[in-house]
Design a protein around this motif. Structure first.
Motif, PDB file in Angstrom:
ATOM      1  N   LEU B 477      -3.095  45.710  11.059  1.00  0.00           N
ATOM      2  CA  LEU B 477      -2.585  46.618  10.027  1.00  0.00           C
ATOM      3  C   LEU B 477      -3.425  47.883  10.025  1.00  0.00           C
ATOM      4  O   LEU B 477      -4.649  47.827   9.867  1.00  0.00           O
ATOM      5  CB  LEU B 477      -2.631  45.939   8.651  1.00  0.00           C
ATOM      6  CG  LEU B 477      -2.046  46.737   7.484  1.00  0.00           C
ATOM      7  CD1 LEU B 477      -0.588  47.105   7.728  1.00  0.00           C
ATOM      8  CD2 LEU B 477      -2.183  45.931   6.188  1.00  0.00           C
ATOM      9  N   ARG B 478      -2.751  48.992  10.249  1.00  0.00           N
ATOM     10  CA  ARG B 478      -3.416  50.288  10.157  1.00  0.00           C
ATOM     11  C   ARG B 478      -2.965  50.964   8.883  1.00  0.00           C
ATOM     12  O   ARG B 478      -1.777  50.930   8.557  1.00  0.00           O
ATOM     13  CB  ARG B 478      -3.023  51.198  11.315  1.00  0.00           C
ATOM     14  CG  ARG B 478      -3.712  50.861  12.597  1.00  0.00           C
ATOM     15  CD  ARG B 478      -3.349  51.899  13.638  1.00  0.00           C
ATOM     16  NE  ARG B 478      -3.545  51.320  14.949  1.00  0.00           N
ATOM     17  CZ  ARG B 478      -3.090  51.853  16.059  1.00  0.00           C
ATOM     18  NH1 ARG B 478      -2.392  52.978  16.015  1.00  0.00           N
ATOM     19  NH2 ARG B 478      -3.312  51.272  17.214  1.00  0.00           N
ATOM     20  N   VAL B 479      -3.906  51.596   8.183  1.00  0.00           N
ATOM     21  CA  VAL B 479      -3.538  52.401   7.025  1.00  0.00           C
ATOM     22  C   VAL B 479      -3.923  53.841   7.341  1.00  0.00           C
ATOM     23  O   VAL B 479      -5.102  54.150   7.560  1.00  0.00           O
ATOM     24  CB  VAL B 479      -4.250  51.917   5.743  1.00  0.00           C
ATOM     25  CG1 VAL B 479      -3.788  52.759   4.557  1.00  0.00           C
ATOM     26  CG2 VAL B 479      -3.950  50.441   5.502  1.00  0.00           C
ATOM     27  N   ALA B 485       1.321  52.767   6.026  1.00  0.00           N
ATOM     28  CA  ALA B 485       0.745  51.693   6.844  1.00  0.00           C
ATOM     29  C   ALA B 485       1.644  51.345   8.020  1.00  0.00           C
ATOM     30  O   ALA B 485       2.871  51.520   7.977  1.00  0.00           O
ATOM     31  CB  ALA B 485       0.515  50.460   5.986  1.00  0.00           C
ATOM     32  N   VAL B 517       5.701  51.121   4.827  1.00  0.00           N
ATOM     33  CA  VAL B 517       5.114  50.252   5.855  1.00  0.00           C
ATOM     34  C   VAL B 517       6.069  50.188   7.051  1.00  0.00           C
ATOM     35  O   VAL B 517       7.226  49.772   6.913  1.00  0.00           O
ATOM     36  CB  VAL B 517       4.871  48.828   5.319  1.00  0.00           C
ATOM     37  CG1 VAL B 517       4.173  47.976   6.385  1.00  0.00           C
ATOM     38  CG2 VAL B 517       4.059  48.865   4.033  1.00  0.00           C
ATOM     39  N   VAL B 553      -7.357  44.274   4.321  1.00  0.00           N
ATOM     40  CA  VAL B 553      -7.359  45.706   4.020  1.00  0.00           C
ATOM     41  C   VAL B 553      -7.692  45.916   2.543  1.00  0.00           C
ATOM     42  O   VAL B 553      -8.486  46.797   2.178  1.00  0.00           O
ATOM     43  CB  VAL B 553      -5.991  46.325   4.379  1.00  0.00           C
ATOM     44  CG1 VAL B 553      -5.835  47.715   3.753  1.00  0.00           C
ATOM     45  CG2 VAL B 553      -5.832  46.386   5.892  1.00  0.00           C
ATOM     46  N   ASP B 613      -8.404  49.812   8.422  1.00  0.00           N
ATOM     47  CA  ASP B 613      -7.636  48.973   9.344  1.00  0.00           C
ATOM     48  C   ASP B 613      -8.238  47.575   9.487  1.00  0.00           C
ATOM     49  O   ASP B 613      -9.451  47.388   9.383  1.00  0.00           O
ATOM     50  CB  ASP B 613      -7.570  49.621  10.730  1.00  0.00           C
ATOM     51  CG  ASP B 613      -7.016  51.039  10.663  1.00  0.00           C
ATOM     52  OD1 ASP B 613      -6.504  51.417   9.587  1.00  0.00           O
ATOM     53  OD2 ASP B 613      -7.124  51.763  11.666  1.00  0.00           O
TER      54      ASP B 613
END
Lengths: 287, 782
Positions: B477-479, B485, B517, B553, B613
């Motif tokens: 998961l990338r923010v 995201a 997302v 996260v 992340d």
């Protein structure tokens, strides 16, 4: 995706033009109308015509439904959906509505044609039984002009018809029988499937007895899609459950159904009797 | 921001015709492949002459088994420790088996060239009926296997044989029934296919392919073909239905890859409908004998099952490798038994390989059908109402977690409540009264009940693997700095709506809208490793990974928020999508604010390198156990044998529902599947092994006209083994519904003394059953 072999393609713009193209390409050419039987067979390479003569340009010329004199004329290019929606045809003969609403699905009915269905000559075709019950006449045009063929002599075997390679089916003519009732009964494994068996009936009663009876059967190996012995049994008798059941049994006895994955022969024979009985009862109820 | 109904994010492109399926992939210079297939079910190959095909002006390559043998690729391993021919070298073993592959400039030329290949066959007797596969003198199918002298594949058992036998010895009542779950096919609207592009300069192979398990495919290609795994990229684009039929690697994929390597150009191969039905993974084909031991007052004590499993010509079932019969041993169903035992024997026949497909939850379909038919057979024997018999035997809520006699640990549920709800919705007593009235008038009406428990979400790494690959799923998961995201998952949607559901999971955990997302899946270069989407495992495994990675996260965001607020992390609380100082809601910082701070020059606390992340790998602690109660009402025409499904009530408990609209869509589809299998679907074979269902004229899919307006209900028993309590629902209705329909039809035929009839209950089959002369539905109708 299934893809057909190479073929030539011509689009006819009139009946004489179509006949000329048929002459030019010879017996390895095929006429395509709705194409819902022919194109899949070509994609499966069960059929490999050298040329397709597309007659969809004849839809106006051969697309009429009209009463002419004492006959109902139905052009060969009438789409199934058009026949189903024709108040003229279904008003005279509700059997058209019964049958057309269970032929394939709306998408196929929008494209497939009456003439194409008959000329394909599939032994399980619905309209073949309907027209047989109605004792229709086929009008066929060739290089020498038009000729008529009684529908009960139109089919000459599976996928074989009286239409010669250089001829075109133009029209069906159905005798209008005042006071007649008609109905069609079909068993299918699923909506849109070909029939396991189906029966159509046309009845006219005079003075309390049956004056005229027409019975059409499909998918059960009935010769020329009809049941003359059962019809003969009915004429002169009062209509009723007993006569209809007996006619159904007679019709079944004269069938030669073959087993396939739709059902064994004894079941199809049973259906020939049962559906004939039901169609006769339905037709009688509409007189 | 949370769970609930929302339109699928995918729908915008699907309803506009803007999806990208493998057949939409068009690469510069791309060639087209076609497979030559065997017309025989069993024949020795005497010779293959490809010279005329090679001379076709548009043909660029013709590949045969001999070509592949030179590359050591003529055979490939299956997912069940067997081998399967990619292109036949010695014999053909089923009708439709791959014999040669033509690569040409266009699809038409490739197909035309197939007709120029001359293969001389020496036909052999075929093994068509699994029941004779082990008979002395049966033709030997697998003479390629050293020392193989018969068509036997495996024997496998589960449960307690002796204890079960002892109960049967002393039982007050026993019943037995033979039944066939016929060979069917998932028939996805999109057939299988591939575009393979081998770049000779970089040495990189890219394969577009509608696979349900892109990462497993990449690893297997590396292991089988010897290609380095980092030089393989598998892209699974939009998929038009999978249902388990797109898990394995098919010969056509390998041929497309070899074709690209040989020609140096991209090669597309797309199966046609008949090829799909004839050669790709079938489902079921279980010949079963069930026995039940019970007390006279209807307490089921033990169940015993013997299965003859037709696996076709190669053992290619796709399932956790240690379980050759899949999860069939969950056949004790939803009932409280003293003991149970099953024996399964697998045999080779001259039919296509497969067996685990069509939303079967690794054979739970067969298990549920067996036990739910047996419950009705017992009910008929005892003269007890089938719903009442089930109610007497269902597991009670206080028995969970419950360990079954065959070793499954059921997670949660209130079974009687679900059955009562279904009966209330159906108006069960009124239906029975109506039926009694109709019977008195000679009309045939039937009511069928089915109660199922599924075991899904494979699976715990210590118990389950496929060819040594554990069944855990990664998630990343990338923010982004603005708080949007990107979730990357290993599983791949075939229509399940992952882009929506998984976005909702992340949104739920982080307090952001699901629309913020983006879910990335289906591309092995873009996503972490995991075993894919089948066996209803996406939400139980990858969905759990999505929740866990989002929580990671959130935990990191807490540390950053603490730095922003100059507070101790211990003094922060999470609520309304914000971290705030306890007791001071005005101090709250949203994820977007925290994300920006995490990318800024804010001095970050110990342990936070920067950004928010996170990555995770989720190893499920246990399976999840969705369940449901189904009631079906049918009318049967005694004169024609036609069955009309009038009503269908389905109460499903799949734990927490993330998006009820998607859940209901899954259930609708599965119920339609059930009507298809119960009433019209079978792939039968004639005595020569000819496939009698190789087109949609012969293999029927149900339409809306055969389906009633579904009546759905729900109970919610969260799974204690899943981070958000979800259980998975993709296969529930397919698993549970066939038995309800069949039970209804058999119930309708009870006045004729009928206790069982095999699927499909076509008009012909029903009529013959009524007349006491049923035919084998899996063979040519005589």
């Amino acid at each position: 995706m299934q893809v057909p072999a190479t073929f030539a393609y011509e689009r006819a713009d009139s009946v004489p033009h179509a006949l000329e193209l048929l002459e030019r390409y010879g017996p390895e050419a095929r006429v395509v109308a709705g194409g819902h039987s022919l194109i899949p067979m070509m994609k499966l390479r069960l059929a490999q015509p050298e040329a397709l003569i597309d007659i969809n340009g004849l839809a106006a010329e051969l697309g009429r439904i009209a009463v002419e004199g004492d006959e109902l004329a139905i052009g060969a290019m009438v789409r199934h959906a058009e026949l189903l929606e024709s108040a003229t045809a279904t008003g005279l003969f509700p059997i058209f509505q019964d049958a057309e609403r269970v032929i394939a699905d709306p998408i196929v009915r929008n494209r497939g044609t009456v003439g194409g269905s008959l000329c394909q000559g599939d032994p399980s075709e619905d309209l073949s039984a309907v027209f047989a019950a109605l004792r229709a006449t086929a009008v066929v045009q060739g290089p020498g002009g038009t000729r008529t063929v009684p529908i009960r002599r139109f089919h000459q075997g599976p996928y074989e018809t009286a239409v010669a390679p250089n001829e075109l089916l133009i029209e069906l003519r159905v005798p209008v029988v005042p006071g007649a009732g008609s109905a069609y009964e079909k068993v299918e494994r699923r909506v849109g499937d070909w029939p396991v068996a189906a029966a159509g009936a046309v009845l006219r009663v005079e003075g309390g007895v049956i004056a005229q009876a027409g019975i059409g059967l499909t998918a059960v190996g009935a010769g020329h899609f009809c049941a003359p012995e059962a019809e003969a049994h009915l004429v002169g008798r009062p209509p009723g459950e007993e006569a209809f059941a007996r006619a159904g049994r007679i019709a079944a006895e004269h069938c030669e159904p073959h087993a396939d994955q739709r059902g064994p022969a004894d079941y199809k024979r049973h259906l020939a009797a049962e559906l004939t009985r039901r169609a006769l009862a339905g037709a009688a109820g509409r007189i | 921001m949370s769970f609930g109904r929302m339109h699928r994010k995918e729908d915008a492109r699907f309803i506009r015709g803007r999806g990208t399926y493998v057949d939409d992939v068009r690469l510069p210079g791309m060639l087209h492949g076609a497979v030559l297939r065997s017309p025989h079910a069993h024949a020795r190959i005497v010779s293959v002459d490809v010279s005329a095909a090679e001379a076709h002006p548009k043909v660029r390559a013709v590949i045969t088994g001999q070509t592949l043998a030179g590359l050591n690729l003529a055979w490939m391993p299956t997912l069940s420790n067997d081998v399967q021919a990619v292109l036949a070298t010695d014999k053909v073993r089923f009708q439709g088996q791959e014999v040669a592959f033509v690569v040409a400039e266009d699809r038409y030329a490739a197909r035309d060239a197939l007709e120029l290949i001359e293969v001389e066959y020496e036909p052999l007797d075929a093994v068509v009926d699994a029941r004779t596969a082990l008979a002395p003198g049966a033709p030997l199918i697998r003479d390629d296997l050293e020392g193989k002298a018969d068509n036997h594949i495996f024997d496998w058992e589960a449960g307690d044989r002796d204890r079960t036998a002892a109960i049967f010895e002393e039982a007050e009542v026993t019943v037995a029934q033979d039944m066939l779950y016929p060979r069917v096919h998932p028939a996805p609207l999109e057939t299988c296919g591939a575009v393979a592009d081998f770049d000779k300069v970089t040495g990189k192979l890219t394969v577009w392919c509608p696979t349900q398990a892109p990462h497993a495919h990449r690893t297997l290609y590396a292991m089988v073909a010897g290609l380095p795994e980092h030089k393989i990229r598998v892209i699974s684009p939009d998929i038009g239905g999978g249902f388990g039929g797109k898990v394995g690697i098919y010969p056509g994929y390998v041929c497309a890859i070899v074709g690209s390597i040989v020609t140096g150009r991209p090669v597309k191969w797309m199966e046609d409908r008949s090829e799909n039905l004839m050669s790709t993974a079938f489902a079921r084909d279980y010949h079963m004998r069930g026995e039940v031991a019970a007390t006279r007052d209807g307490r089921v004590r033990a169940i015993r099952v013997k299965v003859l499993a037709d696996h076709g010509a190669f053992n290619g079932t796709a399932q956790p490798t240690k379980f050759p019969a899949g999860f069939f041993h969950v056949f004790t169903g939803s009932y409280d038994l003293e003991s149970a035992h099953c024996e399964v024997s697998g045999v080779y026949t001259n039919k296509a390989p497969g067996g685990v497909a069509y939303a079967c939850s690794f054979r739970v379909t067969e298990a549920v059908y067996l036990v739910e038919r047996m419950m009705d057979v017992l009910a008929a024997e005892l003269g007890v109402d089938p719903a009442e018999l089930r109610m007497r035997n269902l597991l009670r809520p206080d028995q969970f977690p419950y360990t079954s006699p065959t070793g499954w640990e059921y997670d949660s549920g209130d079974y009687p409540k679900a059955l009562r709800l279904a009966m209330d919705m159906a108006g069960y007593d009124k239906l029975r009264a109506e039926q009694a009235g109709k019977r008195a008038r000679g009309e045939l009406m039937g009511i069928g009940v089915s109660f199922f428990t599924e075991a899904v979400g494979a699976g715990p790494r210590k118990h389950m693997d496929i060819l040594g690959l554990g069944m855990a799923d990664g998630a990343e998961l990338r923010v982004h700095p603005t708080g949007k995201a990107v979730l990357r998952v290993s599983c791949q949607s075939q229509g399940q709506g992952h882009e929506t559901t998984f976005a909702q999971i992340v949104g739920h955990e982080l307090g952001i809208p699901a629309d913020d997302v983006e879910v990335v899946h289906g591309d092995t270069d873009q996503t972490p490793f995991g075993l894919g989407t089948y066996g209803s495992r996406s939400t139980p495994v990858s969905g759990a990974a999505a929740a866990i990675v989002a929580r990671k996260v959130r935990d990191r965001a807490k540390l950053v928020a603490a730095a922003m607020l100059e507070a101790s992390p211990d003094d922060l609380e999470w609520g309304d999508g914000r971290w705030s100082v306890v007791g001071d809601p005005s101090s709250g910082r949203s994820l977007a604010e925290i994300a920006l701070a995490a990318h800024s020059n804010l001095e970050l606390p110990e342990g936070v390198e920067g950004h928010l992340d996170a990555v995770t790998v989720y190893n499920p602690p246990n399976l999840t156990y969705p369940f449901g109660a189904y009631i079906c009402a049918v009318d049967v025409d005694p004169g024609t044998g036609q069955v009309k499904v009038r009503r269908f009530v389905a109460v499903d408990d799949c734990g927490v529902r993330i998006n009820p609209t998607i859940v209901e869509g899954q259930i609708h589809g599965g119920l339609a599947d059930g009507i298809g299998m119960a009433l019209m679907q079978v792939m039968a074979f004639d005595e020569d092994g000819n496939h009698l269902g190789a087109s949609f004229m012969d293999y029927l899919l149900p339409t809306s006209m055969e389906c009633p307006s579904w009546e759905l209900g729900e109970t919610v028993s969260p799974s204690p083994f899943h981070p958000i309590g979800a259980k998975g629902v993709g296969e529930s209705a397919t698993v549970g519904s066939p038995a309800a329909v069949v039970n209804a039809v058999v119930d309708a035929l009870a006045p004729y003394g009928v206790r069982h009839a095999d699927m499909p209950l076509t008009p012909a089959n029903v009529w013959r059953t009524v007349n006491g002369d049923p035919f084998r539905t899996d063979l040519a109708i005589p």
